[in-house]
Design a protein around this motif. Structure first.
Motif, PDB file in Angstrom:
ATOM      1  N   ASN A 104       0.833  -1.200   0.000  1.00  0.00           N
ATOM      2  CA  ASN A 104       0.000   0.000   0.000  1.00  0.00           C
ATOM      3  C   ASN A 104       0.874   1.259   0.000  1.00  0.00           C
ATOM      4  OD1 ASN A 104      -2.618   1.358   0.198  1.00  0.00           O
ATOM      5  ND2 ASN A 104      -1.987   1.902   2.264  1.00  0.00           N
ATOM      6  N   ARG A 105       2.046   1.169   0.636  1.00  0.00           N
ATOM      7  CA  ARG A 105       2.982   2.297   0.616  1.00  0.00           C
ATOM      8  C   ARG A 105       3.729   2.370  -0.709  1.00  0.00           C
ATOM      9  NH1 ARG A 105       4.374   0.010   5.601  1.00  0.00           N
ATOM     10  NH2 ARG A 105       6.419  -0.601   4.771  1.00  0.00           N
ATOM     11  N   ARG A 106       4.001   1.206  -1.292  1.00  0.00           N
ATOM     12  CA  ARG A 106       4.756   1.162  -2.545  1.00  0.00           C
ATOM     13  C   ARG A 106       3.794   0.937  -3.704  1.00  0.00           C
ATOM     14  NH1 ARG A 106      10.112   0.834  -2.822  1.00  0.00           N
ATOM     15  NH2 ARG A 106       9.492   1.436  -4.915  1.00  0.00           N
ATOM     16  N   ARG A 107       3.193   2.011  -4.186  1.00  0.00           N
ATOM     17  CA  ARG A 107       2.168   1.921  -5.213  1.00  0.00           C
ATOM     18  C   ARG A 107       2.724   1.418  -6.538  1.00  0.00           C
ATOM     19  NH1 ARG A 107      -2.966   2.043  -3.924  1.00  0.00           N
ATOM     20  NH2 ARG A 107      -3.493   3.211  -5.810  1.00  0.00           N
ATOM     21  N   ASP A 108       4.011   1.676  -6.804  1.00  0.00           N
ATOM     22  CA  ASP A 108       4.582   1.178  -8.044  1.00  0.00           C
ATOM     23  C   ASP A 108       4.630  -0.345  -8.048  1.00  0.00           C
ATOM     24  OD1 ASP A 108       6.372   1.312  -5.971  1.00  0.00           O
ATOM     25  OD2 ASP A 108       8.007   2.180  -7.137  1.00  0.00           O
ATOM     26  N   LEU A 109       4.999  -0.944  -6.897  1.00  0.00           N
ATOM     27  CA  LEU A 109       5.009  -2.409  -6.814  1.00  0.00           C
ATOM     28  C   LEU A 109       3.593  -2.975  -6.885  1.00  0.00           C
ATOM     29  CD1 LEU A 109       7.666  -3.154  -4.054  1.00  0.00           C
ATOM     30  CD2 LEU A 109       7.973  -2.827  -6.508  1.00  0.00           C
ATOM     31  N   LEU A 110       2.666  -2.323  -6.209  1.00  0.00           N
ATOM     32  CA  LEU A 110       1.277  -2.768  -6.257  1.00  0.00           C
ATOM     33  C   LEU A 110       0.760  -2.733  -7.686  1.00  0.00           C
ATOM     34  CD1 LEU A 110      -1.306  -3.594  -4.719  1.00  0.00           C
ATOM     35  CD2 LEU A 110      -1.830  -1.149  -4.496  1.00  0.00           C
ATOM     36  N   GLY A 111       1.101  -1.695  -8.426  1.00  0.00           N
ATOM     37  CA  GLY A 111       0.674  -1.607  -9.819  1.00  0.00           C
ATOM     38  C   GLY A 111       1.249  -2.721 -10.670  1.00  0.00           C
ATOM     39  N   THR A 147      -0.632  -6.079  -9.673  1.00  0.00           N
ATOM     40  CA  THR A 147      -2.031  -6.134 -10.101  1.00  0.00           C
ATOM     41  C   THR A 147      -2.173  -6.090 -11.617  1.00  0.00           C
ATOM     42  OG1 THR A 147      -2.202  -3.735  -9.757  1.00  0.00           O
ATOM     43  CG2 THR A 147      -2.942  -5.167  -7.966  1.00  0.00           C
ATOM     44  N   LEU A 148      -1.242  -5.433 -12.292  1.00  0.00           N
ATOM     45  CA  LEU A 148      -1.280  -5.430 -13.758  1.00  0.00           C
ATOM     46  C   LEU A 148      -1.146  -6.851 -14.283  1.00  0.00           C
ATOM     47  CD1 LEU A 148      -1.276  -3.929 -16.482  1.00  0.00           C
ATOM     48  CD2 LEU A 148       1.218  -3.710 -16.236  1.00  0.00           C
ATOM     49  N   ASP A 149      -0.193  -7.586 -13.719  1.00  0.00           N
ATOM     50  CA  ASP A 149      -0.020  -8.981 -14.135  1.00  0.00           C
ATOM     51  C   ASP A 149      -1.229  -9.811 -13.749  1.00  0.00           C
ATOM     52  OD1 ASP A 149       2.016 -11.193 -15.019  1.00  0.00           O
ATOM     53  OD2 ASP A 149       1.178 -11.909 -13.131  1.00  0.00           O
ATOM     54  N   LEU A 150      -1.790  -9.552 -12.568  1.00  0.00           N
ATOM     55  CA  LEU A 150      -2.949 -10.315 -12.105  1.00  0.00           C
ATOM     56  C   LEU A 150      -4.106 -10.222 -13.097  1.00  0.00           C
ATOM     57  CD1 LEU A 150      -4.431 -10.369  -8.543  1.00  0.00           C
ATOM     58  CD2 LEU A 150      -5.922  -9.972 -10.478  1.00  0.00           C
ATOM     59  N   PHE A 151      -4.505  -8.998 -13.418  1.00  0.00           N
ATOM     60  CA  PHE A 151      -5.676  -8.830 -14.271  1.00  0.00           C
ATOM     61  C   PHE A 151      -5.394  -9.215 -15.718  1.00  0.00           C
ATOM     62  CE2 PHE A 151      -7.042  -6.140 -10.713  1.00  0.00           C
ATOM     63  CZ  PHE A 151      -8.338  -6.619 -10.565  1.00  0.00           C
ATOM     64  N   ALA A 152      -4.157  -9.022 -16.165  1.00  0.00           N
ATOM     65  CA  ALA A 152      -3.825  -9.405 -17.535  1.00  0.00           C
ATOM     66  C   ALA A 152      -3.976 -10.910 -17.737  1.00  0.00           C
ATOM     67  CB  ALA A 152      -2.402  -8.957 -17.869  1.00  0.00           C
ATOM     68  N   VAL A 153      -3.393 -11.687 -16.822  1.00  0.00           N
ATOM     69  CA  VAL A 153      -3.458 -13.140 -16.961  1.00  0.00           C
ATOM     70  C   VAL A 153      -4.840 -13.672 -16.581  1.00  0.00           C
ATOM     71  CG1 VAL A 153      -2.398 -15.326 -16.254  1.00  0.00           C
ATOM     72  CG2 VAL A 153      -0.982 -13.296 -16.555  1.00  0.00           C
ATOM     73  N   LEU A 154      -5.489 -12.999 -15.607  1.00  0.00           N
ATOM     74  CA  LEU A 154      -6.839 -13.392 -15.221  1.00  0.00           C
ATOM     75  C   LEU A 154      -7.791 -13.307 -16.411  1.00  0.00           C
ATOM     76  CD1 LEU A 154      -8.969 -14.069 -13.022  1.00  0.00           C
ATOM     77  CD2 LEU A 154      -9.188 -11.607 -12.636  1.00  0.00           C
ATOM     78  N   LEU A 155      -7.704 -12.217 -17.157  1.00  0.00           N
ATOM     79  CA  LEU A 155      -8.602 -12.030 -18.295  1.00  0.00           C
ATOM     80  C   LEU A 155      -8.111 -12.773 -19.530  1.00  0.00           C
ATOM     81  CD1 LEU A 155      -9.303  -8.206 -17.862  1.00  0.00           C
ATOM     82  CD2 LEU A 155     -10.858 -10.092 -17.331  1.00  0.00           C
ATOM     83  N   ALA A 161      -4.330  -0.117 -20.448  1.00  0.00           N
ATOM     84  CA  ALA A 161      -4.604   1.300 -20.695  1.00  0.00           C
ATOM     85  C   ALA A 161      -5.042   2.016 -19.417  1.00  0.00           C
ATOM     86  CB  ALA A 161      -5.671   1.438 -21.778  1.00  0.00           C
ATOM     87  N   VAL A 162      -5.918   1.387 -18.652  1.00  0.00           N
ATOM     88  CA  VAL A 162      -6.414   2.002 -17.417  1.00  0.00           C
ATOM     89  C   VAL A 162      -5.301   2.115 -16.373  1.00  0.00           C
ATOM     90  CG1 VAL A 162      -8.008   1.689 -15.484  1.00  0.00           C
ATOM     91  CG2 VAL A 162      -8.792   1.258 -17.825  1.00  0.00           C
ATOM     92  N   TRP A 163      -4.444   1.113 -16.291  1.00  0.00           N
ATOM     93  CA  TRP A 163      -3.388   1.093 -15.275  1.00  0.00           C
ATOM     94  C   TRP A 163      -2.359   2.202 -15.484  1.00  0.00           C
ATOM     95  CZ3 TRP A 163      -6.765  -1.787 -13.473  1.00  0.00           C
ATOM     96  CH2 TRP A 163      -6.591  -2.584 -12.354  1.00  0.00           C
ATOM     97  N   THR A 164      -2.203   2.698 -16.717  1.00  0.00           N
ATOM     98  CA  THR A 164      -1.287   3.821 -16.935  1.00  0.00           C
ATOM     99  C   THR A 164      -1.756   5.065 -16.194  1.00  0.00           C
ATOM    100  OG1 THR A 164      -2.438   4.533 -18.968  1.00  0.00           O
ATOM    101  CG2 THR A 164      -0.617   2.959 -19.205  1.00  0.00           C
ATOM    102  N   ARG A 165      -3.058   5.179 -15.966  1.00  0.00           N
ATOM    103  CA  ARG A 165      -3.605   6.315 -15.234  1.00  0.00           C
ATOM    104  C   ARG A 165      -3.619   6.064 -13.731  1.00  0.00           C
ATOM    105  NH1 ARG A 165      -6.452   9.810 -18.449  1.00  0.00           N
ATOM    106  NH2 ARG A 165      -6.227  11.141 -16.596  1.00  0.00           N
ATOM    107  N   PHE A 166      -3.891   4.823 -13.315  1.00  0.00           N
ATOM    108  CA  PHE A 166      -3.942   4.503 -11.893  1.00  0.00           C
ATOM    109  C   PHE A 166      -2.555   4.488 -11.245  1.00  0.00           C
ATOM    110  CE2 PHE A 166      -8.211   1.954 -11.822  1.00  0.00           C
ATOM    111  CZ  PHE A 166      -8.891   3.156 -12.018  1.00  0.00           C
ATOM    112  N   PHE A 167      -1.535   4.098 -12.018  1.00  0.00           N
ATOM    113  CA  PHE A 167      -0.184   3.935 -11.463  1.00  0.00           C
ATOM    114  C   PHE A 167       0.826   4.684 -12.326  1.00  0.00           C
ATOM    115  CE2 PHE A 167      -2.722   0.236 -10.290  1.00  0.00           C
ATOM    116  CZ  PHE A 167      -2.570   0.218  -8.916  1.00  0.00           C
ATOM    117  N   PRO A 168       0.801   6.006 -12.293  1.00  0.00           N
ATOM    118  CA  PRO A 168       1.692   6.794 -13.150  1.00  0.00           C
ATOM    119  C   PRO A 168       3.166   6.596 -12.837  1.00  0.00           C
ATOM    120  CG  PRO A 168       0.564   8.211 -11.558  1.00  0.00           C
ATOM    121  CD  PRO A 168      -0.086   6.862 -11.474  1.00  0.00           C
ATOM    122  N   ARG A 169       3.513   6.305 -11.568  1.00  0.00           N
ATOM    123  CA  ARG A 169       4.929   6.092 -11.235  1.00  0.00           C
ATOM    124  C   ARG A 169       5.472   4.829 -11.882  1.00  0.00           C
ATOM    125  NH1 ARG A 169       6.022   6.502  -4.982  1.00  0.00           N
ATOM    126  NH2 ARG A 169       8.128   6.169  -5.780  1.00  0.00           N
TER     127      ARG A 169
END
Length: 408
Positions: A213-220, A223-231, A385-393
């Motif tokens: 939660n403190r390291r938003r870049d790692l969280l991004g 989660t990017l990998d999670l949703f990409a492979v999930l879908l 595309a959405v994650w570029t806005r949610f996780f700009p760092r």
């Protein structure tokens, strides 16, 4: 071939044997149980249920497993899990030999395997930083990924080929492979890992989530990998494609399962020789977009060679994301927290793989396997595309080394 810069790392051969033979055995076993469930039911949904059975135990156990990995000896935990894997696959071989296996029995095995992986994977992911110094960690991660993908090529190919002889052979080979993995882990010596003695509290168990939660870049990245492979879970539908669409049988299924690993092997070999120098965030997002495009092409293809090429591109794209994400997590996490952060990562990986199989199976039941795969590929592109806005760092990340100033 091991990169000359990595040859002097202590414990690396043992780590390779333990990780690679474990993956070889797991992929061979996965081919067998997936094909056997589908052969017993001829129901697309059964493949989804199998993925769900492997995923569900990970949800309640992940955070406990991460704390266990940081509190107790990680090598001992992996050894215990591998002994259980040896016994479980041997039991499968016995059941297959005497025609005792049912869909319920296979689902039960899947759930038990999910429990073992919940404890084993966070510990295994923490081994490499205890061997490789930070300067060599990205290169070592890429090298280990290339060997890991090699086993992912051999495993499905052997699984598909040997399943044509009989499932007993597949399960027997998996048992032998887990035994070799146990020997490799047993000989492993970790020079820098000292288990933490932090007391078990609610805050300490869930500290991995607090860290992310403190390291938003790692969280991004996770989660990017999670949703990409999930879908984009095209691999869950491979038994359906091999049997009813491409009509290539179990041997062809092994080739289809191996194709993503071939692409991943080539890409990871390239990354180990030519590490990423800059624009790391952009490269990660573009890799996820390419993953989605390859998924769409595979979903629409009725030609074997095109399907194999699409799966190779899919695997090559995925390994870029894997190497970047894994390196970021290991570089930004202290050893005392590495088990808990790796456990959260393991849960997300399990979500994207096992839960993705369930999602793909259910969606394929509703709209058909081809439409489900294509829809998943489109969803993957939209997520990127959405994650570029949610996780700009994360999007703006240049070099992997940029992670160091914000370690804590």
């Amino acid at each position: 071939m091991i990169d000359p810069a990595l040859r002097s790392l202590p414990g690396l051969p043992s780590l390779i044997v333990g990780r690679i033979f474990s993956q070889l055995s797991a992929t061979t076993m996965t081919i067998a149980i997936g094909w056997q469930v589908y052969a017993l039911t001829h129901d697309v949904a059964s493949l989804g249920y199998l993925g769900l059975a492997q995923f569900l135990p990970m949800v309640p156990l992940t955070f406990v497993a991460g704390h266990v990995a940081d509190r107790f000896n990680r090598r001992s935990i992996v050894l215990i899990c591998q002994v259980c894997e040896i016994l479980a696959t041997a039991t499968l071989a016995f059941g297959a030999a005497f025609h005792l296996l049912t869909t319920g029995a296979i689902y039960t095995f899947g759930a038990f395997y999910g429990v073992l992986r919940s404890f084993e994977m966070p510990c295994q992911q923490a081994f490499l930083p205890a061997i490789a110094p930070p300067a060599l960690l990205p290169r070592a991660q890429a090298m280990l990924s290339s060997l890991f993908m090699t086993s992912s090529i051999v495993g499905p190919s052997l699984g598909g080929l040997l399943y044509g002889i009989g499932p007993v052979v597949c399960y027997g080979l998996s048992t032998a492979g887990f035994t070799v993995a146990f020997a490799g882990t047993f000989s492993l010596r970790l020079l820098h890992t000292v288990p933490a003695k932090e007391p078990i509290t609610f805050a300490s168990v869930f500290a991995g989530l607090s860290f992310l939660n403190r390291r938003r870049d790692l969280l991004g990245a996770i989660t990017l990998d999670l949703f990409a492979v999930l879908l984009g879970g095209a691999t869950a539908m491979l038994p359906v494609y091999a049997d009813g669409i491409l009509r290539v049988g179990p041997i062809g299924l092994g080739l289809l399962r191996a194709a993503p690993a071939v692409g991943a092997l080539l890409m990871s070999w390239g990354l180990s020789r030519y590490p990423l120098k800059g624009r790391t965030g952009l490269i990660m997002f573009m890799a996820v977009v390419m993953f989605g495009i390859a998924t769409i092409v595979f979903g629409a293809s009725h030609t074997v060679w095109l399907s194999i090429v699409a799966l190779m591109v899919l695997g090559a794209s995925d390994v870029i994301s894997v190497v970047i994400r894994s390196s970021l997590i290991q570089l930004a996490t202290s050893d005392s927290m590495r088990g808990r952060v790796s456990a959260v990562n393991t849960l997300f990986i399990g979500s994207s793989n096992q839960l993705g199989e369930f999602e793909s199976g259910m969606l394929a039941t509703a709209i058909g396997p081809e439409a489900a795969v294509i829809a998943g590929g489109i969803g993957t592109i939209l997520v990127a595309a959405v994650w570029t806005r949610f996780f700009p760092r994360l999007w703006a990340l240049d070099r992997l080394e940029d992670i160091f100033p914000e370690e804590q």
